[in-house]
Design a protein around this motif. Sequence first.
Motif, PDB file in Angstrom:
ATOM      1  N   GLU B  43      16.405  33.975  40.899  1.00 42.25           N
ATOM      2  CA  GLU B  43      15.022  34.461  40.944  1.00 42.25           C
ATOM      3  C   GLU B  43      14.931  35.795  40.193  1.00 42.25           C
ATOM      4  O   GLU B  43      15.443  36.822  40.667  1.00 42.25           O
ATOM      5  CB  GLU B  43      14.619  34.652  42.416  1.00 42.25           C
ATOM      6  CG  GLU B  43      13.194  35.099  42.623  1.00 42.25           C
ATOM      7  CD  GLU B  43      12.193  34.273  41.835  1.00 42.25           C
ATOM      8  OE1 GLU B  43      11.501  34.870  40.975  1.00 42.25           O
ATOM      9  OE2 GLU B  43      12.121  33.037  42.059  1.00 42.25           O
ATOM     10  N   PRO B  44      14.296  35.813  39.012  1.00 38.48           N
ATOM     11  CA  PRO B  44      14.233  37.061  38.236  1.00 38.48           C
ATOM     12  C   PRO B  44      13.702  38.239  39.042  1.00 38.48           C
ATOM     13  O   PRO B  44      14.182  39.373  38.884  1.00 38.48           O
ATOM     14  CB  PRO B  44      13.290  36.705  37.076  1.00 38.48           C
ATOM     15  CG  PRO B  44      13.454  35.229  36.912  1.00 38.48           C
ATOM     16  CD  PRO B  44      13.680  34.678  38.296  1.00 38.48           C
ATOM     17  N   ALA B  45      12.739  37.955  39.949  1.00 40.45           N
ATOM     18  CA  ALA B  45      12.126  39.046  40.715  1.00 40.45           C
ATOM     19  C   ALA B  45      13.135  39.735  41.634  1.00 40.45           C
ATOM     20  O   ALA B  45      12.907  40.865  42.076  1.00 40.45           O
ATOM     21  CB  ALA B  45      10.948  38.519  41.532  1.00 40.45           C
ATOM     22  N   ASP B  46      14.251  39.055  41.919  1.00 39.63           N
ATOM     23  CA  ASP B  46      15.279  39.685  42.754  1.00 39.63           C
ATOM     24  C   ASP B  46      15.998  40.823  42.032  1.00 39.63           C
ATOM     25  O   ASP B  46      16.722  41.605  42.653  1.00 39.63           O
ATOM     26  CB  ASP B  46      16.317  38.646  43.214  1.00 39.63           C
ATOM     27  CG  ASP B  46      15.747  37.708  44.265  1.00 39.63           C
ATOM     28  OD1 ASP B  46      14.667  38.025  44.800  1.00 39.63           O
ATOM     29  OD2 ASP B  46      16.364  36.663  44.528  1.00 39.63           O
ATOM     30  N   PHE B  47      15.826  40.867  40.724  1.00 39.96           N
ATOM     31  CA  PHE B  47      16.449  41.951  39.947  1.00 39.96           C
ATOM     32  C   PHE B  47      15.346  42.829  39.380  1.00 39.96           C
ATOM     33  O   PHE B  47      14.606  42.409  38.491  1.00 39.96           O
ATOM     34  CB  PHE B  47      17.262  41.389  38.778  1.00 39.96           C
ATOM     35  CG  PHE B  47      18.390  40.474  39.182  1.00 39.96           C
ATOM     36  CD1 PHE B  47      19.596  40.988  39.614  1.00 39.96           C
ATOM     37  CD2 PHE B  47      18.226  39.093  39.124  1.00 39.96           C
ATOM     38  CE1 PHE B  47      20.632  40.149  39.975  1.00 39.96           C
ATOM     39  CE2 PHE B  47      19.264  38.240  39.481  1.00 39.96           C
ATOM     40  CZ  PHE B  47      20.473  38.774  39.912  1.00 39.96           C
ATOM     41  N   PRO B  48      15.189  44.050  39.891  1.00 38.74           N
ATOM     42  CA  PRO B  48      14.158  44.926  39.330  1.00 38.74           C
ATOM     43  C   PRO B  48      14.428  45.206  37.851  1.00 38.74           C
ATOM     44  O   PRO B  48      15.562  45.114  37.399  1.00 38.74           O
ATOM     45  CB  PRO B  48      14.288  46.210  40.157  1.00 38.74           C
ATOM     46  CG  PRO B  48      15.386  45.991  41.144  1.00 38.74           C
ATOM     47  CD  PRO B  48      16.017  44.677  40.904  1.00 38.74           C
ATOM     48  N   MET B  49      13.360  45.539  37.142  1.00 41.98           N
ATOM     49  CA  MET B  49      13.522  45.909  35.736  1.00 41.98           C
ATOM     50  C   MET B  49      14.467  47.112  35.637  1.00 41.98           C
ATOM     51  O   MET B  49      14.234  48.132  36.274  1.00 41.98           O
ATOM     52  CB  MET B  49      12.146  46.263  35.153  1.00 41.98           C
ATOM     53  CG  MET B  49      12.168  46.578  33.673  1.00 41.98           C
ATOM     54  SD  MET B  49      12.632  45.168  32.643  1.00 41.98           S
ATOM     55  CE  MET B  49      11.022  44.422  32.338  1.00 41.98           C
ATOM     56  N   ASP B  71      10.026  38.530  32.134  1.00 42.81           N
ATOM     57  CA  ASP B  71       9.997  37.210  32.759  1.00 42.81           C
ATOM     58  C   ASP B  71       8.747  36.452  32.315  1.00 42.81           C
ATOM     59  O   ASP B  71       7.786  36.307  33.069  1.00 42.81           O
ATOM     60  CB  ASP B  71      10.051  37.374  34.284  1.00 42.81           C
ATOM     61  CG  ASP B  71      10.150  36.031  34.980  1.00 42.81           C
ATOM     62  OD1 ASP B  71      10.553  35.051  34.320  1.00 42.81           O
ATOM     63  OD2 ASP B  71       9.819  35.978  36.187  1.00 42.81           O
ATOM     64  N   VAL B  72       8.759  36.050  31.079  1.00 44.69           N
ATOM     65  CA  VAL B  72       7.601  35.349  30.506  1.00 44.69           C
ATOM     66  C   VAL B  72       8.096  34.084  29.795  1.00 44.69           C
ATOM     67  O   VAL B  72       9.255  34.010  29.401  1.00 44.69           O
ATOM     68  CB  VAL B  72       6.853  36.243  29.478  1.00 44.69           C
ATOM     69  CG1 VAL B  72       6.213  37.427  30.186  1.00 44.69           C
ATOM     70  CG2 VAL B  72       7.802  36.726  28.383  1.00 44.69           C
ATOM     71  N   PRO B  73       7.217  33.081  29.666  1.00 42.75           N
ATOM     72  CA  PRO B  73       7.653  31.835  29.023  1.00 42.75           C
ATOM     73  C   PRO B  73       7.969  32.036  27.544  1.00 42.75           C
ATOM     74  O   PRO B  73       7.391  32.906  26.888  1.00 42.75           O
ATOM     75  CB  PRO B  73       6.446  30.899  29.185  1.00 42.75           C
ATOM     76  CG  PRO B  73       5.459  31.623  30.023  1.00 42.75           C
ATOM     77  CD  PRO B  73       5.820  33.050  30.071  1.00 42.75           C
ATOM     78  N   SER B 116      17.914  31.474  32.680  1.00 36.88           N
ATOM     79  CA  SER B 116      17.911  30.180  33.352  1.00 36.88           C
ATOM     80  C   SER B 116      16.483  29.755  33.716  1.00 36.88           C
ATOM     81  O   SER B 116      16.070  28.628  33.464  1.00 36.88           O
ATOM     82  CB  SER B 116      18.785  30.243  34.605  1.00 36.88           C
ATOM     83  OG  SER B 116      18.683  29.034  35.317  1.00 36.88           O
ATOM     84  N   ALA B 117      15.725  30.689  34.290  1.00 40.48           N
ATOM     85  CA  ALA B 117      14.377  30.348  34.752  1.00 40.48           C
ATOM     86  C   ALA B 117      13.471  29.932  33.596  1.00 40.48           C
ATOM     87  O   ALA B 117      12.607  29.074  33.753  1.00 40.48           O
ATOM     88  CB  ALA B 117      13.771  31.545  35.487  1.00 40.48           C
TER      89      ALA B 117
END
Lengths: 251, 400
Positions: B43-49, B71-73, B116-117
């Motif tokens: 989950e990208p949100a689990d890693f802060p910028m 985290d964008v397509p 991955s996402a």
Amino acid sequence: MSTLEIRGLKVSVDTKEGTKPILRGVDLTIKSGETHAIMGPNGSGKSTLAYSLAGHPKYKVTDGSVTLDGQDVLAMKVDERARAGLFLAMQYPVEVPGVSVSNFLRTAKTAVAGEAPKLRTWIKEVKEAMDNLKMDPAFAERNVNEGFSGGEKKRHEILQMELLAPKFAILDETDSGLDIDALRVVSEGVNRAKAATGAGVLLITHYTRILRYIDADFVHVFVDGQIAEQGGPELADSLEAEGYDRFLAKA
Amino acid sequence: MNAAETLTTDHSKAVADGSHTHGTGPGFAIPAKSRAERPTSFEPADFPMPTGREEDWRFTPLARLGTALDDVPVDRTAEWSVNPIPAGVSITQIEGADAQLRAVRAPSDRAGAIASARAVRNLLLAVAPGTVVPRPVEIEIAGVGGAVRGHLTAEVGDGAEVTVILTYTGEVELSEFVSIEIAPRARVNLVIIDECASETVHLQDIVVRVGRDAHLRASLVTLGSGLARTNTSVMLSGEGAELDLFGLYFADSGQHIENRVFVDHIAPRCRSRVAFKGALAGQTARTVWIGDVLIRAAAEGTDTYELNRNLLLTEGARADSVPNLEIETGEIAGAGHASATGRFDDEQMFYLQSRGIPEDEARRMVVRGFFADLVRQIGVASVEQGLMRAIDRELGVAHE
């Protein structure tokens, strides 16, 4: 017949305390086939003379000239001096990791001769020279000077002298760190190379014992960056008996 | 450190003393936590910028990462070409959810999670159990511009043997998550070569699990890309598993090459050898090597050694080297590391030149010699030869 002529050579090194003069005006003429022994106490500048002739960047020539058959040696780069026919057998040969002895020897021979040696005769020549110096054939596949014993390093230096066939070879304390058997093997190598090529030899040493195996035509006593006395082989004998004390007292 | 000094650490026989870390450079700090506690997630949100102050981002020039942490397509892919696939090997496309389920572990940083996402294509390379693949599987991945995210899965079955060569070329902003499962008794030789154009940003988060009595030989070669950052995590999770990990990099001016290695000794009696060597040429050439080794409490009889050497060919180049050994059991066979960064050796040059060898050739010999023992370890003759030529080319570029 070739001539290496050193005239009024002055050399300094840069130290933390400033520029320090080491050679204070050296005059020396060496002809093909002659062996000149340079003897002197530690710190008298013998090795500085050797490295200056080879062109080590640490040593700055401040005055004088060095010519090889009239060509200005001091104007040449390190590799150009070697290709012109100078060879320095070093007191502390340098390790070159990952470079095999065989690759190194072939590359050096190619550079000095101006063309790659014929493979078959070259392999034979290397093997013979190594046999003569009582070097194990496996030696050729080891990395240059890496993990070599003191004796192996010196044999490797003289192996190069034999294979590269210089006009003038400068041997910087080649006898240091050698036991009596190794000293004999190495000395025989020098004599063989000299006989085969007619090279002139500048033999730098602190001790007289190598002169039992290599005949010097001339002996020069080096004190404080200058030649203090010159003579024939008998001068070495008197040094053997008296040491360097009388020169040091004078200086 | 800069080119004027030489830094060496050598702890060839380290003992169980808890955390054991060194480093250089202004940002150096002992990590607050054990490597074991580093979070992993899909989950990208689990890693802060990242801000650049984090332990795992402090060496990376974040401004040059492009969109790799956004985290964008994305809609681009890189071009894949594979030599005829040998029998017993398959390469198929799978669903993203399936790829994540198969992963041996989740990504350990934001770039990996996003890779991955946001992967457009999820490929699975599988080697059937017991297959001895007679020739290397050669895959070329060519960037054709744009931002590309990928998730690559490899699964090597019980007792299989395979060599896989991944070569990256072209210009791209590529971030990938790579999961490799090596089943018990399998033997894998993995070679990854980055020859991308200098505009390329290449991030890889590689996670490998090595099973009982299995062996991974991996060589990471980074010659290209403007910014290359590779996380390589290897879990030795089956008893008797073995790892030989080699890295070879050559950074010119403007290149940042970063390797972050984590060897996780989980099972007893595993062996790991890690050796990375790098050359740097040019004012702004920059390399980073982080070598974390964790010997967990259960990993009795561990035998590990890691080494990093850097050769600074010119002034101004900078190499950071941080080995880090954590030992949770005293019952080990051996654990050590060594790190050395030094200037190009003028005495070696003098020695070679004093034998008539011209300066350019002497330099080539010294640098080739520096890499030679590592190149010989790769175990794929065509790659070894190609690499020596590539090193010569790098030297040519460095001195133009």
